[in-house]
Scaffold this active site. Sequence first.
Site, short mmCIF file in Angstrom:
data_model
loop_
_atom_site.label_atom_id
_atom_site.label_comp_id
_atom_site.label_asym_id
_atom_site.label_seq_id
_atom_site.Cartn_x
_atom_site.Cartn_y
_atom_site.Cartn_z
N HIS A 454 0.84 -1.21 0.00
CA HIS A 454 0.00 0.00 0.00
C HIS A 454 0.87 1.25 0.00
O HIS A 454 0.66 2.17 -0.79
CB HIS A 454 -0.91 -0.01 1.23
CG HIS A 454 -1.72 1.24 1.36
ND1 HIS A 454 -1.29 2.32 2.10
CD2 HIS A 454 -2.89 1.60 0.79
CE1 HIS A 454 -2.19 3.27 2.00
NE2 HIS A 454 -3.17 2.87 1.21
N CYS A 831 -2.01 34.45 -16.55
CA CYS A 831 -0.85 34.42 -15.65
C CYS A 831 -1.26 34.12 -14.22
O CYS A 831 -0.51 34.34 -13.30
CB CYS A 831 -0.07 35.71 -15.72
SG CYS A 831 -1.03 37.13 -15.18
#
Length: 874
Positions: A454, A831
Amino acid sequence: MAKWVYMFTEGNATMRNLLGGKGANLAEMTNLGLPVPQGFTVTTEACTQYYEDGRQINDEIMKQILEAIDQMEVITGKKFGDKTNPLLVSVRSGARASMPGMMDTILNLGLNEEVVETLACASGNPRWAWDCYRRFIQMFSDVVMEVGKKYFEELIDQMKAKRGVKLDVELTADDLKELAGQFKAEYKEKIGTDFPTDPKEQLTEAIKAVFRSWDNPRANVYRRDNDIPYSWGTAVNVQMMAFGNMGDDCGTGVAFTRDPATGEKGLFGEFLTNAQGEDVVAGVRTPMQITEMERKFPEAFIEFKNVCKTLEKHYRDMQDMEFTVEHGKLYMLQTRNGKRTAQAALKIACDLVDEGMRTEEEAVAMIDPRNLDTLLHPQFDQKVLKRATALGKGIGASPGAACGKVVFSAEDAVEWAKRGEKVVLVRLETSPEDITGMKSAQGILTVRGGTTSHAAVVARGMGTCCVSGCGDIAMDEENKKFTLAAKTFHEGDAISLDGTTGNIYEGIIPTVDATITGEFEKIMNWADKYRTMKVRTNADTPADAKKAVELGAEGIGLCRTEHMFFDENRIAAFREMICADTVEEREAALDKILPYQQGDFEALYEALEGNPVTIRFLDPPLHEFVPTEEEDIKKLADAQGKTVEQIKNIIASLHEFNPMMGHRGCRLAVTYPEIAKMQTKAVIRAAIKVKKNHPDWNIKPEIMIPLVGEVKELKYVKKFVVETADAEIAASGIELEYEVGTMIEIPRAALTADEIAKEADFFCFGTNDLTQMTFGFSRDDAGKFLDAYYDAKIYENDPFAKLDQKGVGKLMEMAIALGKEANPNLHIGICGEHGGDPSSVEFCNELGLNYVSCSPFRVPIAKLSAAQAAINQR
Ligand code: ADP
Ligand code: MG
Ligand code: MG
């Protein structure tokens, strides 16, 4: 009539949206004639319906499930609840996108006290029968009734202790029978009813539980991190069991056709004899290498190798497979395109092109841009690393360099990280509950479990460094300490992990910046070839700009000029400017600032070598810069020939109730045009100077006015800019073109973009502010309530990280259409933070933006996303 249920024979790999990845691939493998235990898939639509019906399986869906069971009984020749030949099934979750370990699965469903007894007699293998039964009760209770794994594991540990054995395989049939009894008692105590005995009732409950697990907390976190919409739902696969726990001629394993850590070609995986599926992943026993399977099960191994070849060729990608061997016979239980590290992803994509299996475009499309992040993070300084001696070694399960303080639980990792500490999470093994803690950690170190444990799988998915299975560690979780190489580490002690080699070091090993070479470079070159949208960077300092150019930036989309004043020498002059009473005082202060600004702009132009540079004029609320310390206030007062009292008054007058919507952006230039004039001088003088040094470079300043909401604001400020710029250019005697544009970051600017476009050479979407103002909540405060919004499923993502295409996107679309119509030469970019988010980049490509601009380290991610968007659009 809607079809809610498909037999494996009715589906195929293209039906992933409906059948989930697991279901679609089980059907595809069936079609390919591979040995797949048969069964059926309840669709993802049925899951969505279940939620719509108030978390209930409606009659029609139930009817189709029951019909499918009948068919399954015909196909397998076994019957649910039958005394002589009972049908046992697994009930497995499986969404469109794989979410390993996030949802639940139940094995051996169909058993009850009578069935298990007959199975024990008829098979002559009572140990197996009771093992299945105790597993079933355990999983069913945990998943269906949420009783909690821990109780059952404690009971197993007690039993092992009582019998004086270490491994679960050493428990006898009687032990397991006794355990099953204890489990059922536990169930009754916690739930208040007897454990269900009717297989059909068991199945209904299990299917509901799998649907429910779509909404469990860890699945919700995983989806948010991986951009998987809640609306998709999970399918449920009901499949006849293949038994890997019937004895030593049985087993179960997981394998990859290429190394998921490095991408190296070759069979790679792990295997356990006499075990059932999840044992391998859960780290119950340390598994053996897949190659040893050849010795144990020569025939099944040969068949398996052929299956691997078939599947890789068929899917044209690295496969991650689950299989079981029952009395020497191979059964395929799952295949999927394997999760892999960024390094492996790049290597595999390049290799597949070399092997003629994939085109360059396909190779580019195969790579998850978000994955690249890990490669752009610092790596260990190899020089220092060579001199360092490792304390110990585990398995390099997920590459990267991690340094931090040791913590022993997921909760502690979260707590410490909140305090700004860098931590390494050290555990015996991890489990799905640990996911938030794993996310908070720089690295993960486990004592047990291999490359498919896991910890390893989840860490690779998150791009977090992980060293697993370091068996030399003597762990004492309770007292929060561990010992390795005769050294004891307590909570808070520093260690470093190398996720590539698996080495563990004491203390902090220094790191260096990453570079783009080898396969990374090759893929980036292909991305450049197929990309149409440009990628610029947000950079405020020459150092950032250089870094970004190294990483492939094609210009600066946003230089925040206020960030140039953080330096100690400069802040003094800047404060004088803010606290000036008269225009003369302000101009005097601005004169001091001018040379700093000009110098910085020169360095930016130099770093960009003729690529475009957009400089945004002063934007933030001024009070952000005023001194707060008594000592600094005194200094400022002395410098300006004012009293401390006077300065304090000025500071107080700058106070705003809502600074983000206050005196900032172009409003500063409207009130103090001298600021805009000084900044214009600095930009133009810098450009002229650099142009003189490099006549062949295309230097064309782009001046960006922030926070415009009304065209007259822009016109007003622009007048000062143009006058100043033209005067500077005339005085210099050289020719220079320049542009004046604006941010689109106020909804009103988007709504009136046609007017604004007539005055602007370019638009740049400032989606941070635009998002903030469209939603009406601030980025800095949203953290406090967004979690509640996620829980309530009102928002699935942070709109500041992932562009809200519906609302903010609509404003963008409108602004582009209005703007381009009014000014066909307008060029447009973005931006905000979104410029580096893959799904947002794809959206910007659809909108036809000329460029996205993002932080330096996201440039390669944006480039790859832009290429993928262009390829998808074709
Ligand atoms: P996950 O998505 O977490 O891997 P799965 O549904 O694949 O969950 O199942 C968990 C484990 O059980 C896997 O190891 C799988 O191979 C095993 N398993 C599932 N169905 C069967 C089956 N019909 N027979 C044998 N093992 C199974
Ligand atoms: Mg699986
Ligand atoms: Mg802004």
